[in-house]
Design an enzyme around this catalytic site. Structure first.
Site, PDB file in Angstrom:
ATOM      1  N   ASP A 199       0.841  -1.186   0.000  1.00  0.00           N
ATOM      2  CA  ASP A 199       0.000   0.000   0.000  1.00  0.00           C
ATOM      3  C   ASP A 199       0.883   1.245   0.000  1.00  0.00           C
ATOM      4  O   ASP A 199       2.000   1.227   0.524  1.00  0.00           O
ATOM      5  CB  ASP A 199      -0.902   0.033   1.238  1.00  0.00           C
ATOM      6  N   ARG A 200       0.344   2.320  -0.540  1.00  0.00           N
ATOM      7  CA  ARG A 200       1.093   3.574  -0.595  1.00  0.00           C
ATOM      8  C   ARG A 200       1.570   3.998   0.797  1.00  0.00           C
ATOM      9  O   ARG A 200       2.683   4.492   0.976  1.00  0.00           O
ATOM     10  CB  ARG A 200       0.213   4.663  -1.217  1.00  0.00           C
TER      11      ARG A 200
END
Length: 319
Positions: free
Chosen positions: A141-142
């Site tokens: 995930d970012r």
């Protein structure tokens, strides 16, 4: 560089878990940045876009493993010609001629799309123009920091994917959750279902309709308000750790999708301005040589500083 009036060649894309469930029109708009919506719908209506060799409606929802044929698309010059910003070189923790493992900082997407122009993979390709191939072997995930594998050979990529699918890669994460986790060791087996919000954002929830998902949670330390956990992933579903732990009543500190939003606001005032989730270790056999590789990444400074803050206000209990 692609210029206005010149089209890219036909391409084929295989849909991974991260893109599964999206409508094909939304997916095309995301990957074909700078292309007018009217053109996206025109090539869909005309049957120029094919999924597994067949025409599809614009409302078709992509499934994992689908192969999408994308016709030549004219790309706006300003979108196509802008080079990926060099930025600070990504920390490399392992590299040979088959793969490179980087220590991804929080806040950096692994690839462009969904409103992000450039990510880790675009930066790597920009910084290594001589590389014949650089492809993500998996995703983070970012908001998640830590170890990320990028393949430099197709044969390595295929083997890495097989290893992950068959559970032959050990991936462990460090996570801080709100609440006092009790069990020293707990297996969490809850099926996860991926869906889209009315705004088109990807979300996941625990549901019997979902895919089997397995996390192994170990208690490392505990304070009055929080618990530090190590989570080993036996499956790699989208947002697996975040949804599993939140469903059990232990939201991740700083999680802006599934977390405790009032608590997150309070934590910002205490110095934690990001989600506390870090891909801390990898153990696997080299996809080509069979050599065992064990890699680790220490907590980033901003997460370690928050641990120090908790220690100062409340002596920890060790798991």
């Amino acid at each position: 560089m692609t210029i206005q009036g010149k089209a890219i060649a036909v391409r084929h894309e295989r849909i991974d878990e991260a893109s599964a469930g999206q409508r094909i029109d939304n997916w095309l708009m995301r990957i074909a940045k700078g292309v007018p919506k009217s053109h996206i719908y025109r090539i869909l209506r005309g049957g120029e876009v094919r999924v597994n060799g067949r025409r599809v409606q614009q409302t078709y929802r992509l499934a994992e493993g689908d192969e999408v044929r994308i016709p030549p698309i004219r790309v706006a010059e300003r979108m196509a010609s802008a080079p990926a910003p060099a930025g600070k070189p990504l920390p490399v923790v392992w590299e040979d001629d088959a793969l490179v493992v980087v220590d991804k900082p929080a806040g950096k997407a692994v690839h462009g799309g969904s409103g992000v122009s450039y990510g880790v993979i675009e930066q790597l390709r920009s910084q290594r123009p001589e590389a014949r191939m650089l492809e993500l072997a998996h995703r983070l995930d970012r908001e998640t920091s830590g170890l990320l594998i990028v393949a430099k050979k197709r044969s390595a990529l295929i083997t890495l994917h097989d290893m992950m699918r068959e559970g032959r890669m050990e991936k462990r994460y460090l996570v801080l959750v709100a609440g006092r986790w009790n069990n020293p060791l707990q297996h969490v087996k809850l099926p996860l279902y991926k869906y889209l919000t009315p705004e088109g954002e990807r979300r996941v929830r625990v549901s019997e309709e979902g895919k089997p998902s397995h996390s192994i949670v170990r208690l490392l330390r505990r304070w009055r308000r929080f618990s530090l956990l190590e989570v080993e992933l036996k499956t790699g579903r989208t947002h697996q750790i975040r949804v599993h732990l939140t469903h059990l009543g232990f939201p991740l500190a700083g999680d802006d999708k599934y977390g405790d939003f009032a608590l997150n606001k309070q934590l910002e005032g205490e110095g934690l301005k990001r989600m506390f989730l870090h891909a801390a270790s990898l153990r696997f056999r080299h996809p080509l040589t069979g050599e065992e590789i064990a890699l680790s990444s220490p907590l980033p400074d901003e997460l370690q500083q928050f641990i120090d803050h908790l220690d100062a206000e409340d002596a920890p209990e060790h798991g």
